[in-house]
Structures are given as C-alpha cells and as structure tokens.
Scaffold this motif. Structure first.
Motif, PDB file in Angstrom:
ATOM      1  N   LYS A  38      -6.833  -4.905   6.204  1.00  0.00           N
ATOM      2  CA  LYS A  38      -5.420  -5.280   6.183  1.00  0.00           C
ATOM      3  C   LYS A  38      -5.052  -5.812   4.801  1.00  0.00           C
ATOM      4  O   LYS A  38      -5.891  -6.339   4.078  1.00  0.00           O
ATOM      5  CB  LYS A  38      -5.139  -6.352   7.229  1.00  0.00           C
ATOM      6  N   GLU A  39      -3.779  -5.695   4.476  1.00  0.00           N
ATOM      7  CA  GLU A  39      -3.301  -6.110   3.155  1.00  0.00           C
ATOM      8  C   GLU A  39      -3.591  -7.591   2.882  1.00  0.00           C
ATOM      9  O   GLU A  39      -3.949  -7.962   1.773  1.00  0.00           O
ATOM     10  CB  GLU A  39      -1.803  -5.836   3.051  1.00  0.00           C
ATOM     11  N   ARG A  40      -3.474  -8.419   3.894  1.00  0.00           N
ATOM     12  CA  ARG A  40      -3.688  -9.855   3.683  1.00  0.00           C
ATOM     13  C   ARG A  40      -5.153 -10.206   3.415  1.00  0.00           C
ATOM     14  O   ARG A  40      -5.455 -11.276   2.908  1.00  0.00           O
ATOM     15  CB  ARG A  40      -3.172 -10.647   4.877  1.00  0.00           C
ATOM     16  N   ASP A  41      -6.077  -9.305   3.761  1.00  0.00           N
ATOM     17  CA  ASP A  41      -7.505  -9.571   3.583  1.00  0.00           C
ATOM     18  C   ASP A  41      -8.092  -8.935   2.328  1.00  0.00           C
ATOM     19  O   ASP A  41      -9.288  -9.059   2.077  1.00  0.00           O
ATOM     20  CB  ASP A  41      -8.288  -9.067   4.797  1.00  0.00           C
ATOM     21  N   ILE A  42      -7.279  -8.267   1.547  1.00  0.00           N
ATOM     22  CA  ILE A  42      -7.778  -7.532   0.379  1.00  0.00           C
ATOM     23  C   ILE A  42      -8.461  -8.460  -0.619  1.00  0.00           C
ATOM     24  O   ILE A  42      -9.551  -8.165  -1.108  1.00  0.00           O
ATOM     25  CB  ILE A  42      -6.638  -6.739  -0.284  1.00  0.00           C
ATOM     26  N   LYS A  75       2.781  -1.366   7.990  1.00  0.00           N
ATOM     27  CA  LYS A  75       1.736  -2.264   7.491  1.00  0.00           C
ATOM     28  C   LYS A  75       0.802  -1.479   6.583  1.00  0.00           C
ATOM     29  O   LYS A  75       0.484  -0.324   6.850  1.00  0.00           O
ATOM     30  CB  LYS A  75       0.940  -2.867   8.648  1.00  0.00           C
ATOM     31  N   LYS A  76       0.368  -2.121   5.505  1.00  0.00           N
ATOM     32  CA  LYS A  76      -0.501  -1.459   4.538  1.00  0.00           C
ATOM     33  C   LYS A  76      -1.965  -1.771   4.850  1.00  0.00           C
ATOM     34  O   LYS A  76      -2.327  -2.910   5.133  1.00  0.00           O
ATOM     35  CB  LYS A  76      -0.177  -1.924   3.123  1.00  0.00           C
ATOM     36  N   TYR A  77      -2.780  -0.720   4.768  1.00  0.00           N
ATOM     37  CA  TYR A  77      -4.218  -0.837   4.970  1.00  0.00           C
ATOM     38  C   TYR A  77      -4.921  -0.105   3.834  1.00  0.00           C
ATOM     39  O   TYR A  77      -4.408   0.866   3.288  1.00  0.00           O
ATOM     40  CB  TYR A  77      -4.649  -0.202   6.298  1.00  0.00           C
ATOM     41  N   VAL A  78      -6.114  -0.578   3.508  1.00  0.00           N
ATOM     42  CA  VAL A  78      -6.916   0.048   2.462  1.00  0.00           C
ATOM     43  C   VAL A  78      -8.288   0.349   3.049  1.00  0.00           C
ATOM     44  O   VAL A  78      -8.864  -0.482   3.751  1.00  0.00           O
ATOM     45  CB  VAL A  78      -7.072  -0.896   1.244  1.00  0.00           C
ATOM     46  N   GLN A  79      -8.807   1.539   2.754  1.00  0.00           N
ATOM     47  CA  GLN A  79     -10.158   1.856   3.204  1.00  0.00           C
ATOM     48  C   GLN A  79     -11.152   1.059   2.372  1.00  0.00           C
ATOM     49  O   GLN A  79     -10.981   0.892   1.166  1.00  0.00           O
ATOM     50  CB  GLN A  79     -10.445   3.341   3.066  1.00  0.00           C
ATOM     51  N   LYS A  80     -12.189   0.587   3.027  1.00  0.00           N
ATOM     52  CA  LYS A  80     -13.150  -0.290   2.367  1.00  0.00           C
ATOM     53  C   LYS A  80     -13.794   0.377   1.156  1.00  0.00           C
ATOM     54  O   LYS A  80     -13.906  -0.231   0.097  1.00  0.00           O
ATOM     55  CB  LYS A  80     -14.220  -0.723   3.368  1.00  0.00           C
ATOM     56  N   HIS A  81     -14.203   1.623   1.295  1.00  0.00           N
ATOM     57  CA  HIS A  81     -14.875   2.283   0.169  1.00  0.00           C
ATOM     58  C   HIS A  81     -13.914   2.510  -0.994  1.00  0.00           C
ATOM     59  O   HIS A  81     -14.308   2.432  -2.157  1.00  0.00           O
ATOM     60  CB  HIS A  81     -15.545   3.587   0.602  1.00  0.00           C
ATOM     61  N   MET A  82     -12.627   2.750  -0.704  1.00  0.00           N
ATOM     62  CA  MET A  82     -11.651   2.933  -1.781  1.00  0.00           C
ATOM     63  C   MET A  82     -11.381   1.607  -2.490  1.00  0.00           C
ATOM     64  O   MET A  82     -11.222   1.569  -3.713  1.00  0.00           O
ATOM     65  CB  MET A  82     -10.364   3.527  -1.234  1.00  0.00           C
ATOM     66  N   LEU A  83     -11.341   0.520  -1.724  1.00  0.00           N
ATOM     67  CA  LEU A  83     -11.144  -0.797  -2.330  1.00  0.00           C
ATOM     68  C   LEU A  83     -12.334  -1.155  -3.212  1.00  0.00           C
ATOM     69  O   LEU A  83     -12.166  -1.691  -4.304  1.00  0.00           O
ATOM     70  CB  LEU A  83     -10.943  -1.862  -1.252  1.00  0.00           C
ATOM     71  N   LYS A  84     -13.523  -0.826  -2.747  1.00  0.00           N
ATOM     72  CA  LYS A  84     -14.723  -1.121  -3.530  1.00  0.00           C
ATOM     73  C   LYS A  84     -14.705  -0.341  -4.847  1.00  0.00           C
ATOM     74  O   LYS A  84     -14.951  -0.905  -5.916  1.00  0.00           O
ATOM     75  CB  LYS A  84     -15.973  -0.759  -2.722  1.00  0.00           C
ATOM     76  N   ASP A  85     -14.382   0.947  -4.784  1.00  0.00           N
ATOM     77  CA  ASP A  85     -14.295   1.759  -6.006  1.00  0.00           C
ATOM     78  C   ASP A  85     -13.220   1.228  -6.946  1.00  0.00           C
ATOM     79  O   ASP A  85     -13.425   1.121  -8.153  1.00  0.00           O
ATOM     80  CB  ASP A  85     -13.996   3.221  -5.658  1.00  0.00           C
TER      81      ASP A  85
END
Length: 97
Positions: A38-42, A75-85
């Motif tokens: 979730k966006e708030r947890d980025i 609501k905005k979400y980010v995939q974990k692997h994309m956030l890591k990259d």
C-alpha cells in the motif's frame, strides 16, 4: 536378498523423482515479491530494504514521482519487487551525485 535390493532401488528412484519435482517449485521469497504494498507503507519497505529508518527513507525517496504503481479503486499499490528495484536505482543515483 534380491528382494531387499529391488526395494532399495525402487525407493531410491522414488526419492530422486520427488526431489526433481520440488526443484522446479518457486521458493517462498520469490512468491513474496509479487506482494502488493500500500502507498502508506512504501517508506517502511524502503527503510527495510536499506536498513534505515522510515524518516530517512522519506528524505531519500522524495516525492516518488517516477515510482511505477498500480491503481485499484483509487488506491495506489506498488509491487514489492518493483519497489526494491526502484529503491536500489534511487540509491545509485544518490551515490553518483
């Protein structure tokens, strides 16, 4: 005696076959990379990846305009692997400055 040898060979074949089946299965951490954040947890996850606090992660990330995200029901979400990259790319940019 021949019976025990036959049973031993059959069991060996069974265990080798089961081992080969499990070889192609994904590992637990690979399945977690599809996880949506979730966006708030980025900022928490950025801090987790880099070993820094959430406050430091907010300073490092800035506005995150170029972060790829998925929008579901507004609501905005980010995939974990994309956030890591993205995080490691961001760190490389800051190191180059």
């Amino acid at each position: 005696m021949d019976v025990f040898l036959g049973i031993g060979i059959a069991l060996a074949g069974y265990f080798i076959g089961e081992g080969l089946k499990q070889r192609n299965q994904t590992k637990g951490n690979e399945q977690n990379d599809i996880f949506l954040i979730k966006e708030r947890d980025i900022y928490f996850y950025i801090g987790l990846f880099l070993g820094i606090t959430t406050t430091e992660a907010k300073q490092l990330a800035g506005d995150m305009a170029d972060l790829p995200y998925i929008e579901i029901n507004g609501k905005k979400y980010v995939q974990k692997h994309m956030l890591k990259d993205w995080t490691f790319t961001l760190v490389e940019k800051h190191q180059g400055e």
